[in-house]
Design an enzyme around this catalytic site. Structure first.
Site: not given
Length: 436
Positions: A327-329
């Site tokens: 997720e994201c990073g």
């Protein structure tokens, strides 16, 4: 019976978090059990709440969660003496289009639970106008009830007197006024507060905030303003399926942005969470059947991640036979490369073709509704997932098969589709809930 209170403000940056932590710790010093919640999609503040109260805090979100889920989550406060829900942004700030049961505004939670609102007002650069703002917030939505006001960052006794008199004349209770006090300022970075686990002195800071607030705020009057509350059993609980039975979870300063209610739901469903640290060059546990990389601050540690060959090789080997999701990073680390704010390119794991850059910052912020075009761990193809995206990177390349069709809260299709390749998938949004 517990008492409930919502802490909100006209805008962000006024001091909601500091006041919430200070009240929680001050009442805890008095022997009360305090339970905190965070209204809205903030994955940093709950850790501060836990540090102040000794009890886990979770997010409640009217855009992403249904009423049953929210009631289920807040029911953990049934054995507390006082329950505090800290708001996000301003009291009525949400998105334009209604979500599951609201717009994501703090006011939705206050009205749903019947808890009055304690407003934090920063009257810097004004005097009587602060009373007009408070009165406008009080009268804006009939179902939302105002308990009173705490003034923050007052400039002088004369300044406090001018504002206090105007508020009293408007029929608004003033519970206290806080002079400027730099020693209790919480350090910040580009995605919000520096995480609680990164601050060795967080306990002392919260204690000082509690002492300061107890000196300037009538804690008894604030407590009396809270609404008596007896939570009823929710008709439904969390609609969360764990991504696996044994979940290898990246967990350190670079990978920490995951909503606490997700982890609790996984455990409640019988899953075992096996933390590991990519920054310490650790690999997913060999017995895990899935690996999950949450968001965080990989851009602050990109050089170290790139040099940790054991982590990268271990994750690549894991992904040959078992699902990996980021997720994201975490999604960025699954990609080919991450370009940091100085323009330096760092090799990531290469499990996906994604390349991201922080050299030219661009904020991506908002709720996301994703219709999965392919399955991802814990969710079938076609599932509708609700989440929130917040980062400052730009996409240089995203060549893999799109994972989902993603819309923002207005219904507009966005380019951050996520990616899927083999056993590996990733999204820019942080998952909050699946639509029932």
């Amino acid at each position: 019976m517990a008492a409930g209170l919502v802490i909100s403000a006209p805008a962000s940056g006024v001091g909601k978090t500091t006041l919430t932590l200070a009240l929680a710790r001050a009442w805890r010093h008095r022997g009360l059990n305090v339970q905190c919640f965070k209204s809205g999609p903030d994955y940093i503040d709950p850790a501060f709440h836990a540090a102040a109260t000794g009890r886990a805090s979770v997010n409640v979100d009217s855009w992403a969660m249904d009423r049953g889920t929210i009631l289920h989550l807040v029911s953990r406060g049934r054995d507390a003496d006082i329950v505090l829900a800290e708001g996000s942004m301003g009291l009525f700030d949400g998105v334009a289009a209604r979500g599951v049961c609201g717009t994501g505004a703090t006011a939705d939670i206050a009205e749903m639970l019947g808890w009055p609102v304690l407003l934090v007002i920063d009257p810097s650069g004004q005097a009587q106008t602060a009373a007009a703002i408070a009165a406008g917030l009080r009268d804006y939505r009939p179902g939302v009830r105002l308990a009173g006001v705490v003034l923050n960052r007052v400039a002088s006794p004369r300044h406090e007197d001018l504002v206090r008199r105007a508020l009293v004349d408007a029929g608004i209770a003033v519970f206290g006024a806080l002079p400027r006090h730099a020693e209790i300022s919480l350090p910040k970075r580009h995605l919000g507060l520096v995480q609680a686990e990164e601050q060795a002195e967080i306990g002392k800071l919260v204690d000082e905030a509690a002492r300061f607030v107890a000196e300037h705020v009538d804690l008894d009057a604030v407590l009396r303003s809270a609404a008596g509350w007896s939570p009823q059993p929710a008709a439904s609980g969390l609609n969360v399926v764990p991504p696996g039975q044994r979940i290898a979870l990246a967990r350190d300063a670079a990978f920490s942005f995951i909503y606490p209610h997700m982890l609790e739901a996984w455990r409640a469903a019988g899953a075992e969470i096996l933390p590991f640290s990519p920054l310490a060059d650790e690999t997913p546990h060999a017995s895990a059947d899935v690996c999950w990389l949450p968001g965080g601050y990989p851009e602050l540690h990109a050089g170290r991640i790139a040099s940790n060959a054991r982590f990268r090789d271990g994750l690549r080997a894991f992904a040959e036979t078992r699902p990996v999701h980021g997720e994201c990073g975490g999604y960025m680390v699954l990609g080919t490369a991450l370009i940091d704010a100085d323009g330096i390119r760092h090799e990531m794991t290469g499990l996906l073709g994604l390349e991201t850059s922080f050299a030219k910052r661009r904020m991506h912020l908002g709720y996301r509704l994703a219709a999965l075009a392919a399955p991802m761990p814990g969710h079938r193809s076609g599932a509708r997932l609700r989440g929130h995206e917040f980062h400052y990177s730009t996409i240089v390349a995203q060549p893999d098969t799109p994972l989902a069709v993603v819309h923002d809260a207005t219904g507009a299709v966005i380019a951050e589709t996520g990616s899927q390749r083999g056993y590996v998938s990733g999204t820019f949004f942080h998952l909050i809930a699946e639509d029932r």
